[in-house]
Design an enzyme around this catalytic site. Structure first.
Site, short mmCIF file in Angstrom:
data_model
loop_
_atom_site.label_atom_id
_atom_site.label_comp_id
_atom_site.label_asym_id
_atom_site.label_seq_id
_atom_site.Cartn_x
_atom_site.Cartn_y
_atom_site.Cartn_z
N GLU A 116 0.83 -1.22 0.00
CA GLU A 116 0.00 0.00 0.00
C GLU A 116 0.85 1.26 0.00
O GLU A 116 0.52 2.25 -0.65
CB GLU A 116 -0.94 -0.01 1.21
CG GLU A 116 -1.91 -1.18 1.26
CD GLU A 116 -2.71 -1.32 -0.02
OE1 GLU A 116 -3.05 -0.29 -0.66
OE2 GLU A 116 -3.00 -2.46 -0.41
N ASP B 54 3.70 -4.45 -6.07
CA ASP B 54 4.33 -5.69 -5.61
C ASP B 54 5.85 -5.58 -5.65
O ASP B 54 6.55 -5.98 -4.72
CB ASP B 54 3.88 -6.86 -6.48
CG ASP B 54 2.51 -7.39 -6.10
OD1 ASP B 54 2.01 -7.01 -5.01
OD2 ASP B 54 1.93 -8.17 -6.87
#
Length: 490
Positions: A139, A207
């Site tokens: 995040e 990611d």
């Protein structure tokens, strides 16, 4: 601190996900050392200053609509973990603010201005701190890579789309999910496929950057793959998977890519973290769907079968469950033993304070907390508990300076403002009581109500020049913010 303190902080559940979250990935990843910095690509669509303004506005709406969790222990834990990751992230352009939502769903999301929300459900499914760190790092990367702003820039290029219209639609989505999604779809004028493809690009970047950040912060790179795989296996055949997996499925490719990427990093021997397991136990007892008896049974089974990472965490969970069942003697016996082993542990001190407060032994609670505050004066947990003990003991004048400092240090935490209003009510200062009520309403985007409270404060100020000047300045601030909020909805 006892959950009774937070009874005034009830909210409706926000049944929505924001523009970035734990999403899907369908393409191969770049090598570790080949990570393009694309975060500045959105600078033409939305400046950092504007992102901060919009982030503040959205956060206020969320406080009004969502079950934001005001628990000092969990707030301090998630903030410290988040800040540890941010310290090792690249391209950090905004402050970060981490907060929790009381929701058993497995989810987390990020939005403008460095705001990162974590559902309590993540703790229920994460087995260690590295797994939790993998979610937060993902995040954080959405924020540092400015994925929301870049989405807006891409959407502006596809047709006659106004920035105000898109931002207003996002705000509406937060406030009224079904109406907002319809408005967002019509405003963007984009095909569903192009939206999905752009989201996948963001997820790939989050990611990649997320894993690099968590490794730099000292966490296990394999945790992302193990967490993904565990969720995929658990819900593969279920008829009702969690919302996160409905909107953002976990294909095998994403799991295998996470494993491949982790294999490129050196092995890191990460030791289990006690505070993570204490936080998880706290959520299981106080902020999950477990009943009090079910929670007690859970920790009794862990202790009987020695099925725990830390015995202390299982004992702590049992003590919390006993407290909820009003077995204060049993809870105190456990907490006192834990404090003998670790007298400065905030989780144990918090429960000890609750026990003393429940027994109306306010002087003992105050003495314990004042001693702790001398060597950690900025601790959210110690300060909140001490201010509450003063209020319970009808010593509001001593609570006020502590709470004033807390509101100065963190202007987004609603709880100290609520406590200040109570403190001024105890002292009979009506003007300041209304003033702090106005702050609480404004933090929930209720500027009309906040302005009314400030008008009440003005009438109660008895002509005190400094107080009048303070109220007038706040009135101007809230009126400007009210107009700014209206412009976002247009």
């Amino acid at each position: 601190m006892s959950t009774l303190m937070f009874s005034r902080c009830k909210h409706l559940i926000l049944a929505t996900t924001l523009a970035v979250g734990l999403g899907t990935s369908a393409h191969s990843f770049a090598a570790i050392d080949d990570l393009p910095d694309l975060g500045t690509a959105a600078s033409h669509a939305l400046s950092i200053d504007k992102e901060m303004i919009y982030g503040d506005a959205y956060m206020r709406v969320i406080r009004a609509q969502a079950p934001v969790l005001y628990d000092p222990l969990l707030e301090q834990y998630i903030t410290e973990l988040g800040n540890r990751l941010v310290a090792h992230a690249n391209d950090v352009r905004t402050p970060f603010y981490f907060f929790m939502l009381q929701n058993d769903e497995i989810n987390a999301f990020a939005f403008f201005g460095g705001h990162v929300a974590v559902h309590t459900g993540l703790f229920l499914y994460a087995d260690n701190e590295s797994e939790m760190a993998s979610v937060l790092a993902h995040e954080i990367s959405h924020v540092t890579q400015r994925h929301l702003a870049r989405s807006i820039e891409a959407q502006q290029k596809t047709g006659p789309v106004t920035l105000a219209g898109m931002l207003g639609a996002i705000l509406l989505t937060i406030a009224a999910p079904q109406a907002g999604m319809a408005a967002l779809a019509s405003t963007q004028a984009l095909s569903a496929q192009s939206q999905i493809n752009y989201t996948r690009q963001h997820e790939q970047e989050a990611d990649r950057f997320g894993m690099r950040t968590m490794v730099a912060a000292g966490f296990d790179p394999n945790a992302a793959a193990t967490f993904f795989a565990k969720l995929a296996a658990k819900y593969r055949y279920t008829s009702k998977p969690p919302q996160m997996l409905l909107t953002h499925p976990l294909p095998e490719s994403r799991i295998s890519e996470a494993r491949d990427r982790a294999a490129q990093y050196p092995h890191i021997d990460v030791q289990p973290n006690l505070n993570f397991h204490l936080a998880k136990a706290r959520i299981q007892v106080r902020f999950s769907s477990y009943s009090d008896t079910a929670a007690l049974s859970l920790f009794n089974q862990q202790l009987d079968k020695k099925d725990y990472v830390f015995k202390e965490a299982a004992l702590y969970g049992k003590a919390l469950a006993l407290f909820r069942l009003k077995d204060y003697k049993g809870a105190e016996a456990i907490i006192d033993d834990l404090l003998k082993q670790d007298p400065d542990n905030l989780f144990y001190l918090d429960t000890k304070t609750d026990l003393l407060t429940e027994a109306k032994k306010y002087d003992q609670a105050i003495k314990l907390l004042e001693a702790q505050r001398r060597f950690r004066p900025s601790s959210l947990v110690i300060n909140t508990n001490l201010a509450n003990a003063y209020l319970e003991n009808k010593q509001a004048a001593k609570a006020i300076p502590i709470l004033e400092q807390m509101t100065f240090d963190d202007k987004e935490n609603l709880l100290p403002f609520q406590m200040l209003s109570e403190a001024y009510q105890q002292t009979g200062d009506k003007a300041m009581e209304f003033y702090e009520k106005a702050e609480v309403m404004a933090l929930r985007a209720n500027y009309e109500g906040a302005i009314d409270q400030l008008n009440f404060a003005y009438r109660e100020s008895d002509g005190k020049p400094l107080q009048i000047a303070r109220i007038e300045a706040k009135l101007r601030q809230f009126r400007d913010a009210q107009e700014q909020m209206k412009s976002l909805k247009q």
